[in-house]
Design an enzyme around this catalytic site. Structure first.
Site, PDB file in Angstrom:
ATOM      1  N   LYS A  75       0.705  -1.043   0.110  1.00 17.49           N
ATOM      2  CA  LYS A  75      -0.075   0.059   0.112  1.00 17.49           C
ATOM      3  C   LYS A  75       0.833   1.242   0.075  1.00 17.49           C
ATOM      4  CE  LYS A  75      -3.560   2.118   2.864  1.00 17.49           C
ATOM      5  NZ  LYS A  75      -4.443   1.985   3.906  1.00 17.49           N
ATOM      6  N   SER A 150      -9.304   1.872   3.333  1.00 14.32           N
ATOM      7  CA  SER A 150      -8.482   2.780   2.264  1.00 14.32           C
ATOM      8  C   SER A 150      -7.772   1.915   1.652  1.00 14.32           C
ATOM      9  CB  SER A 150      -7.860   3.753   3.024  1.00 14.32           C
ATOM     10  OG  SER A 150      -7.092   3.224   3.927  1.00 14.32           O
ATOM     11  N   SER A 174      -9.502  -0.362   7.197  1.00 11.45           N
ATOM     12  CA  SER A 174      -9.081  -0.140   5.871  1.00 11.45           C
ATOM     13  C   SER A 174      -8.111  -1.635   5.564  1.00 11.45           C
ATOM     14  CB  SER A 174      -7.867   0.964   5.972  1.00 11.45           C
ATOM     15  OG  SER A 174      -8.549   2.301   5.644  1.00 11.45           O
TER      16      SER A 174
HETATM   17  N1  GLN Z   1     -12.705   4.179   6.658  1.00 11.51           N
HETATM   18  C1  GLN Z   1     -12.068   4.734   7.757  1.00 11.51           C
HETATM   19  C2  GLN Z   1     -11.491   6.112   7.696  1.00 11.51           C
HETATM   20  O1  GLN Z   1     -11.908   6.711   6.560  1.00 11.51           O
HETATM   21  C3  GLN Z   1     -10.724   3.834   8.250  1.00 11.51           C
HETATM   22  C4  GLN Z   1      -9.524   4.045   7.262  1.00 11.51           C
HETATM   23  C5  GLN Z   1      -8.396   3.301   7.758  1.00 11.51           C
HETATM   24  O2  GLN Z   1      -8.558   2.376   8.321  1.00 11.51           O
HETATM   25  N2  GLN Z   1      -7.240   3.755   7.414  1.00 11.51           N
HETATM   26  O3  GLN Z   1     -10.977   6.674   8.497  1.00 11.51           O
END
Ligand code: GLN
Length: 472
Positions: A75, A150, A174
């Protein structure tokens, strides 16, 4: 030969029936074939081939590491020396890592091959990979649908067979949420189980690195390699790392809780609900204890998570100012306007929204009303979750309220935040959680099942999840 899992190819690689070079070539061809999914921001083609040849030689000499033959995607939040990293953001344009993060280094030390850098929501903020400065990634089950976020690029790379496994990060879901949307296994380890050195920070008291894989063995192996004490991260746990790869057998009877509020949740998709209920019924039939538990605090998980992560993000992201590295706006009259224009042009809309809200809740007049209060509620939520996990071995719940939604479907940020309703609880409490495939809906979109357990019980989690997967 099935090249979608390391456990399947490992023996063949060791015995020379297939070379690392052939494996890399195979993945490169799939990456090219499926470039419309927008998974990779960069493919390290030449480098991966050269490294494959090196590792093939090591194999012949009997000197190869445990991950020889494993091809990984990273990532775009993980630092890998000499390679670009930019957290899906324009503000880190042209930035190159000055060092390799600990988790990535440990994978390299065991002879993993890194094939490229993968798309994600900007600074890991989002649930659909639509917030990337490089355009959205698409779900391989249906390219009209999002892969989740994400770490969307990483999830799709494993779903589509572009690499053996991928490494993402999970702050509030994420890894788990995109794993659910893409029908793969996604693990969020206990907070502090894996060093964060070399992970671009979003919300430091939540962030954790985790793997995407096509099976449980690979997940256990990757965690085993990445986890453990590290001099470069003072928050990492010094607890000994168990042999997770030896923890995949499961026997005996366990106590499983499900949270009433999750299954009664208004936005829960009927097919997600029925798949979860089927699993619970299966467990009951097999003689495990399955009980409903009240968790009225569920309604506080999203506000608490978003308030705290925005506060931490506003602080973490203050370092991007255009002075030392990354993007800088040059059309400016003085220093102050340089900062302003750099940040205005360099950050995307969602990141700016969070920086502003985070700055607001940390401001002197509102600090106690918002930030201090949210910290207190975090403690309540963590205690309530741990209490359940003292009485039960596992909490089982859907990973997400719905299967993957369509690109552009959630233009309202609050709607998007609801996609994280079931994943943020484990992040708030710091406990480990995993998403495993639990069938598909009528349209063929994957559905995920989440299993949560108590701190540092990943070995137990692997064994039980493997048992669930085998019985599907
Ligand atoms: N969707 C969540 C956020 O926007 C989690 C994102 C993540 O785990 N990096 O914060």
């Amino acid at each position: 030969m099935d090249l979608r899992s390391f456990s399947a190819i490992h023996e063949h690689v060791k015995n020379g029936r297939i070379s690392c070079k052939e494996i890399v070539d195979h993945y490169l061809s799939i990456i090219e074939q499926k470039s419309h999914l927008n998974v990779f921001l960069e493919v390290y083609e030449g480098e991966a081939k050269a490294r494959a040849e090196e590792i093939d030689q090591k194999i012949q000499q009997g000197k190869a590491g445990r991950l020889a033959g494993m091809v990984l995607g990273l990532k775009d939040v993980l630092c890998y020396k000499g390679h670009h990293v930019q957290a899906g953001s324009k503000i880190l344009d042209n930035f190159q890592s000055q060092f390799t993060g600990t988790a990535v280094q440990r994978l390299l030390d065991e002879d993993a091959i890194i094939i490229g850098r993968q798309n994600c929501d900007e600074f890991a903020m989002g649930s659909s990979t639509e917030n990337s400065a490089f355009g959205p990634t698409r779900n391989d089950a249906n390219p009209e649908h999002v892969p989740g976020g994400s770490s969307g690029g990483s999830a799709v790379s494993v779903q589509a067979g572009m690499c053996t496994a991928a490494i993402g990060s999970d702050t509030g879901g994420s890894v788990r949420q995109p794993a659910a949307f893409c029908g793969v296994v996604g693990l969020k380890p206990t907070y502090s189980r894996v060093s964060r050195y070399g992970l671009i920070a979003y919300a430091s008291s939540f962030d954790i690195i985790g793997p995407f894989t096509n099976n449980m063995e690979d997940s256990a192996l990757l965690l085993e390699v990445m986890a453990g004490a590290d001099d470069f991260d003072s928050t990492v746990s010094h607890q000994e790392v168990p042999r997770y790869t030896q923890s995949l057998q499961f026997n005996g009877k366990v106590r499983v809780a499900y949270l009433k509020e999750t299954l009664e949740s208004e936005g829960l998709h009927p097919e997600v609900k029925s798949k979860t209920l089927e699993t619970l019924q299966f467990l009951q039939q097999e003689g495990h204890t399955v009980e409903a538990v009240d968790f009225p605090l569920l309604r506080y998980v999203l506000p608490t998570y978003y308030l705290l992560t925005m506060a931490e993000a506003s602080s973490n992201l203050s370092r991007y100012d255009g002075v030392k590295y990354g993007y800088r706006s040059f059309q400016t009259a003085n220093m102050e306007s340089m900062y302003k224009k750099t940040r205005t042009e360099g950050f995307g809309e969602e990141v700016k929204r969070r920086i502003m809200l985070g700055t607001f809740v940390l401001s002197a007049s509102y600090y106690d009303a918002y930030y201090t209060k949210a910290q207190k509620v975090r403690k309540l939520l963590a205690d309530a979750t741990r209490k359940i996990l003292k009485e039960y071995d596992f909490i089982v719940l859907p990973t997400t309220p719905t299967p993957a939604f369509k690109l552009g479907e959630h233009s309202n940020p609050l709607e998007m935040y609801l996609a994280d309703l079931f994943t943020v609880q484990a992040s708030i409490a710091g406990v480990p959680a995993i998403s495993i495939p639990n069938g598909t809906d009528v349209h063929g979109l994957p559905i995920g099942l989440q299993v949560i357990t108590d701190l540092f019980q990943e070995d137990k989690l692997f064994g039980f999840s493997q048992y669930l997967l085998e019985n599907k």
